[in-house]
Design a protein around this motif. Structure first.
Motif, short mmCIF file in Angstrom:
data_model
loop_
_atom_site.label_atom_id
_atom_site.label_comp_id
_atom_site.label_asym_id
_atom_site.label_seq_id
_atom_site.Cartn_x
_atom_site.Cartn_y
_atom_site.Cartn_z
N GLU A 14 0.83 -1.21 0.00
CA GLU A 14 0.00 0.00 0.00
C GLU A 14 0.86 1.26 0.00
OE1 GLU A 14 -2.28 -0.66 3.55
OE2 GLU A 14 -3.81 -1.84 2.50
N SER A 17 2.29 1.70 -3.53
CA SER A 17 1.24 2.18 -4.42
C SER A 17 0.94 3.66 -4.15
CB SER A 17 -0.03 1.34 -4.23
OG SER A 17 -1.07 1.84 -5.03
N ALA A 36 -4.30 -3.83 -10.57
CA ALA A 36 -4.26 -4.09 -9.12
C ALA A 36 -5.32 -5.11 -8.72
CB ALA A 36 -4.48 -2.79 -8.36
N ARG A 38 -7.31 -5.93 -5.76
CA ARG A 38 -7.69 -5.32 -4.48
C ARG A 38 -8.07 -6.35 -3.42
NH1 ARG A 38 -6.79 -0.47 -5.80
NH2 ARG A 38 -7.63 0.58 -7.61
N GLU A 39 -8.25 -7.59 -3.80
CA GLU A 39 -8.63 -8.65 -2.87
C GLU A 39 -7.47 -9.59 -2.55
OE1 GLU A 39 -11.69 -8.58 -1.55
OE2 GLU A 39 -12.06 -6.79 -2.77
#
Length: 122
Positions: A14, A17, A36, A38-39
């Protein structure tokens, strides 16, 4: 004195990013986070999280471990090894075709050095 370190792989990803997204001008402005997941859940062998691209061309893929992330970089292995070493990042070759280099980011404090590496490669 207590030393706070960010060694959670998800949090380090994170931070990387955010570092890329947060720079809209200068050298990092040309880098983007693409594809990306996200999970994504961290895995011991590294789970794909996202790709770092420049002008729609991949520069590196980011993989999350429980306690770190690693970048897989498929360009100029000798240059990646030299630059990463100069920045104090742990690096090793990956025996695949075409050759790739793995760069390990084991602490949130290393994110700035990782972005310096990505800029130099882009």
């Amino acid at each position: 004195m207590v030393e706070d370190r960010t060694t959670d792989g998800t949090r380090i990803a994170e931070l990387l990013s955010s570092e890329i997204h947060g720079r809209e001008s200068g050298a990092l402005g040309s880098l983007t986070v693409t594809d990306a997941d996200r999970e994504v859940e961290p895995r011991e062998d590294g789970a794909y999280a996202f790709t770092v691209s420049r002008d729609d061309a991949p520069v590196a893929t980011v993989h999350i471990h429980p306690d770190r992330i690693h970048l897989e970089i498929a360009t100029t292995p000798d240059r990646v090894t030299e630059l990463a070493g100069d920045l104090g990042l742990r690096v090793r070759p990956k025996a695949v075709e075409p050759p790739q280099t793995l760069v390990f980011i084991e602490d949130g404090a290393e994110v700035k050095r990782a972005t310096d590496l990505l800029v130099a490669l882009a």
